[in-house]
Design an enzyme around this catalytic site. Structure first.
Site, short mmCIF file in Angstrom:
data_model
loop_
_atom_site.label_atom_id
_atom_site.label_comp_id
_atom_site.label_asym_id
_atom_site.label_seq_id
_atom_site.Cartn_x
_atom_site.Cartn_y
_atom_site.Cartn_z
N ASP A 20 0.83 -1.21 0.00
CA ASP A 20 0.00 0.00 0.00
C ASP A 20 0.86 1.26 0.00
O ASP A 20 1.93 1.28 0.61
CB ASP A 20 -0.90 -0.02 1.25
N HIS A 37 2.89 3.28 -9.13
CA HIS A 37 2.75 1.83 -9.29
C HIS A 37 4.01 1.23 -9.93
O HIS A 37 4.42 0.13 -9.59
CB HIS A 37 1.51 1.50 -10.13
N LEU A 131 10.36 -21.19 -4.11
CA LEU A 131 9.38 -20.24 -3.56
C LEU A 131 8.03 -20.34 -4.27
O LEU A 131 7.96 -20.36 -5.51
CB LEU A 131 9.92 -18.81 -3.74
N ARG A 188 1.50 -4.94 5.94
CA ARG A 188 0.84 -3.91 5.14
C ARG A 188 1.61 -2.61 5.32
O ARG A 188 1.75 -2.13 6.44
CB ARG A 188 -0.62 -3.70 5.54
N ARG A 194 -5.49 -2.37 8.07
CA ARG A 194 -6.69 -3.16 7.77
C ARG A 194 -6.35 -4.22 6.74
O ARG A 194 -5.34 -4.14 6.06
CB ARG A 194 -7.84 -2.26 7.32
N SER A 196 -8.52 -5.20 4.15
CA SER A 196 -9.05 -4.87 2.82
C SER A 196 -9.39 -6.11 1.99
O SER A 196 -9.01 -6.19 0.82
CB SER A 196 -8.08 -3.98 2.05
N GLU A 207 0.40 -13.19 12.16
CA GLU A 207 0.93 -12.05 12.90
C GLU A 207 0.94 -10.85 11.94
O GLU A 207 1.30 -11.00 10.77
CB GLU A 207 2.37 -12.34 13.37
#
Ligand code: FPP
Length: 243
Positions: A20, A37, A131, A188, A194, A196, A207
């Protein structure tokens, strides 16, 4: 810069990231939103590479939500172009690094070029054992859960499943993340706290770490500080601490 010391034996198996702050970063730097972006995509490359190098089992990234379609068309178009560019430019290296790519979300609603590139990336890396890189595109957790419920209802209606056999494992097995461990650490950026609509089921015991930095400014050092913070947490899963 503070350096994190990581215990390689206590790394999270599955890290989720809500990237974010691209918009705020662009405004702060007096740039167009698309540049935010783009800068966000740059930040992402290093985090993916390093996750693979240090042996994180699964990394899930929130790239485009079902709600993001409501953003201005030029921004949606910019994000779609960046996604395509990302898959075209990164796929060789990711494949070489034995990364398995999986898309979380409804691919059918994406523009054809993007859809085909995502399917090609999933197909090409299907047998890779390194991964597990999950990219959430046109993803919403409630839609994912509703889809699982729909699939289960269909199985019951077709007589191939008994209603009482619908348990947690049955639901989990029909999510986009089927077969992956739950999210251990959810990061985040940008100070927002939050979820979202991101991986609600999978984050049941995650966590949470909320670094203040905007995503394009998020560095490898910041990532390692989040991993180190995770390693200080005591995870009890609703039980008592061991005596
Ligand atoms: C949130 O920032 C970020 C997004 C909606 C998109 C995240 C996408 C990328 C990092 C790049 C593309 C991804 C891949 C996998 C190539 P925001 O715009 O909501 O930030 P703001 O809250 O500051 O406006």
């Amino acid at each position: 810069m503070k350096e994190a010391t990581l215990n390689p034996d206590r790394l999270p198996r599955h890290v989720g990231i809500i990237m974010d702050g691209n918009g705020r970063w662009a405004r702060k730097n007096k740039l167009k939103i698309a540049m935010g972006h783009r800068a966000g995509t740059e930040a992402l490359r290093e985090i993916i590479r390093n996750s693979s190098d240090i042996g994180i089992e699964a990394l899930s990234l929130y790239a485009f939500s079902t709600e993001n379609w409501a953003r201005p068309k030029p921004e949606v178009d910019a994000l779609m172009s960046l996604l395509l560019e990302f898959f075209r430019s990164e796929i060789d290296e990711l494949h070489q690094k034995n990364v398995r790519i999986r898309i979380l979300g409804e691919k059918d609603a994406l523009p054809p070029q993007q859809r085909l590139a995502l399917i090609a990336a999933e197909t090409r890396t299907f047998d890779n054992t390194g991964l597990k890189l999950n990219i959430a595109i046109n993803y919403g957790s409630r839609a994912e859960l509703a889809r699982a419920a729909r699939l289960l209802a269909r199985e019951v209606a077709e007589g191939i499943r008994l209603p009482d056999s619908v348990d947690e494992a049955a639901v989990a097995g029909l999510l986009y993340t089927a077969g992956l461990p739950d999210v251990d650490l959810l990061i985040r950026t940008s100070g927002e706290m939050r979820l979202s609509n991101f991986m609600l089921w999978q984050c049941a015991y995650a966590e949470f770490v909320f670094p203040k930095k905007l995503w394009p400014d998020f560095t490898l050092e910041d990532y390692h500080l989040c991993l180190a913070e995770y390693q200080t947490r005591s995870r009890r899963y609703g039980k008592r601490e061991e005596e």
